[in-house]
Design an enzyme around this catalytic site. Structure first.
Site, mmCIF file in Angstrom:
data_model
loop_
_atom_site.group_PDB
_atom_site.id
_atom_site.type_symbol
_atom_site.label_atom_id
_atom_site.label_comp_id
_atom_site.label_asym_id
_atom_site.label_seq_id
_atom_site.Cartn_x
_atom_site.Cartn_y
_atom_site.Cartn_z
ATOM 1 N N GLU A 149 -47.377 -9.705 60.981
ATOM 2 C CA GLU A 149 -47.518 -10.109 59.579
ATOM 3 C C GLU A 149 -48.873 -10.766 59.307
ATOM 4 O OE1 GLU A 149 -43.001 -10.612 57.850
ATOM 5 O OE2 GLU A 149 -43.965 -12.411 58.613
ATOM 6 N N ASN A 193 -37.228 -3.193 67.379
ATOM 7 C CA ASN A 193 -35.900 -2.651 67.094
ATOM 8 C C ASN A 193 -36.008 -1.123 67.103
ATOM 9 O OD1 ASN A 193 -36.889 -1.877 64.585
ATOM 10 N ND2 ASN A 193 -35.936 -3.582 63.472
ATOM 11 N N GLY A 231 -29.268 -4.368 67.294
ATOM 12 C CA GLY A 231 -28.318 -5.037 66.406
ATOM 13 C C GLY A 231 -27.061 -5.435 67.154
ATOM 14 N N GLY A 260 -33.560 -10.731 64.774
ATOM 15 C CA GLY A 260 -34.656 -10.351 65.675
ATOM 16 C C GLY A 260 -35.577 -11.532 65.950
ATOM 17 N N ASP A 261 -35.872 -12.324 64.937
ATOM 18 C CA ASP A 261 -36.761 -13.476 65.134
ATOM 19 C C ASP A 261 -36.110 -14.511 66.060
ATOM 20 O OD1 ASP A 261 -38.653 -12.365 63.489
ATOM 21 O OD2 ASP A 261 -38.064 -13.515 61.712
HETATM 22 P P1 ADP Z 1 -33.978 -6.990 63.844
HETATM 23 O O1 ADP Z 1 -33.443 -8.191 63.114
HETATM 24 O O2 ADP Z 1 -35.397 -7.175 64.304
HETATM 25 O O3 ADP Z 1 -33.737 -5.665 63.189
HETATM 26 P P2 ADP Z 1 -31.701 -6.497 65.577
HETATM 27 O O4 ADP Z 1 -30.882 -6.232 64.372
HETATM 28 O O5 ADP Z 1 -31.790 -5.406 66.599
HETATM 29 O O6 ADP Z 1 -33.181 -6.959 65.241
HETATM 30 O O7 ADP Z 1 -31.111 -7.809 66.271
HETATM 31 C C1 ADP Z 1 -31.766 -8.493 67.311
HETATM 32 C C2 ADP Z 1 -30.734 -9.005 68.297
HETATM 33 O O8 ADP Z 1 -29.858 -9.886 67.591
HETATM 34 C C3 ADP Z 1 -29.847 -7.946 68.895
HETATM 35 O O9 ADP Z 1 -30.425 -7.396 70.071
HETATM 36 C C4 ADP Z 1 -28.581 -8.728 69.187
HETATM 37 O O10 ADP Z 1 -28.731 -9.421 70.407
HETATM 38 C C5 ADP Z 1 -28.533 -9.749 68.059
HETATM 39 N N1 ADP Z 1 -27.673 -9.281 66.958
HETATM 40 C C6 ADP Z 1 -28.045 -8.686 65.803
HETATM 41 N N2 ADP Z 1 -26.970 -8.370 65.039
HETATM 42 C C7 ADP Z 1 -25.889 -8.803 65.733
HETATM 43 C C8 ADP Z 1 -24.470 -8.785 65.489
HETATM 44 N N3 ADP Z 1 -23.942 -8.255 64.380
HETATM 45 N N4 ADP Z 1 -23.675 -9.315 66.446
HETATM 46 C C9 ADP Z 1 -24.159 -9.856 67.577
HETATM 47 N N5 ADP Z 1 -25.490 -9.906 67.853
HETATM 48 C C10 ADP Z 1 -26.331 -9.381 66.949
#
Ligand code: ADP
Length: 312
Positions: A149, A193, A231, A260-261
């Protein structure tokens, strides 16, 4: 949320990145051009990927320095104070006299859909020269973390400086944009991601096999460790010893903003502490899972005590 982190660790994390004030507007629908609409709610929250990751690392007990730029305005002061309340060293957060503090205007509709306008402001005036002026904060750190960013040349300068000094570098390549191999050569840990992995490689990431192939492709471009976050499905880590898939803890997700952060900041803290890689990844996943169970971004990030008390 406690106002200060648990000071049990001497881990040192330098975060080079953005600080934004998030302005959340709730509205029944988007106004038509020329129309004035009465909204239903408004709230502000400290944000920006850099600041978010700094807070996540600090809540894990790491000593954190934030490097970046805000405007000389109320939002800049509030963002800086929010970091300080988490024990983060903000002496390398500069103030721009011309540009406003970075702002994200998030328009939330009842459907759950949102439309976002980001005004980078001072974040885009954070230059390689300023990184050089804060070089000691980067050199003293065990781990240096950057995202995308701030201007790419600034990110490049920070990563090169850290890498050259033997500091472990973590790049969260978000928001997605093309990166050259010279920049990636200075990255030890690349965290993306699925969408970012696809964007960086041009490869599909629809199946586990495709995700692993994309991670291997990314590794060939420089980073020795690649993490693709998935996720609620967890993550895939590919390092020198091969691939490791880790499921995410099962939680009831309320707000996944900033997952993610949280993951990246907590991972950086774990690496700075010298945790073995699987333990650092697992703890970061627990931190991110706890964050998604609460509304908000920085305000939703758990403390180390909460992470250690978590039982799936
Ligand atoms: P971003 O926010 O960058 O898109 P992700 O959605 O892949 O990243 O989420 C990052 C990490 O957060 C995942 O690898 C997981 O460990 C955790 N996470 C995200 N969503 C969930 C969820 N619904 N339940 C449990 N852990 C989650």
């Amino acid at each position: 949320m406690p106002a200060s982190p648990i000071a049990t660790s001497v881990a040192a994390v330098a975060v080079i990145g953005s600080l934004n004030m998030d302005l959340r507007v709730q509205t029944p629908r988007l106004p038509a051009p020329g129309e004035t609409l009465i909204g239903t709610g408004f709230s502000t929250d400290s944000g920006g990927k850099g600041a978010n990751q700094a807070v996540a690392a600090a809540r894990m007990g790491a000593a954190v320095a934030m490097l970046g730029r805000v405007g000389r305005d109320a939002h800049g002061a509030a963002l800086t104070q929010a970091l300080q309340a988490d024990g983060i060293d903000t002496s390398a957060v500069g103030q721009d006299t011309d540009a406003p503090t970075g702002t994200a205007i998030i328009v939330l509709m009842p459907s759950g859909e949102n439309s976002i306008i980001v005004i980078p402001g001072a974040n885009h005036r954070y230059t390689p020269a300023e990184v050089a002026a804060s070089a000691s904060a980067i050199r003293q750190a065990k781990v240096a973390v950057a995202q995308l960013e701030c201007p790419l040349d600034t990110v490049r300068a920070a990563l090169a400086l850290a890498h050259g000094a033997g500091v472990c570098t973590v790049l969260n390549a978000a928001p997605a944009q093309p990166l050259d191999d010279a920049l990636l050569a200075a990255v030890d840990w690349l965290v993306v991601n699925e969408i970012e992995a696809e964007m960086l490689t041009g490869l599909p990431t629809d199946t586990p096999a495709q995700i692993e192939a994309a991670a291997h492709t990314l590794r060939q471009r420089g980073p020795s460790q690649v993490v693709v976050t998935l996720g609620s499905a967890g993550l895939l880590h590919v390092g020198p010893d091969g691939a490791l898939a880790l499921p995410a803890p099962r939680v009831t997700a309320v707000d996944t903003t900033g997952a993610g952060d949280t993951f990246v900041g907590a991972l950086a803290a774990g690496l700075a502490e010298g945790l073995p890689i699987p333990a650092a990844l697992t703890r970061a996943q627990v931190a991110a899972a706890l964050a998604v169970t609460r509304l908000g971004t920085q305000s939703a990030m758990p403390t180390r005590a909460e992470v250690e008390a978590f039982t799936p």
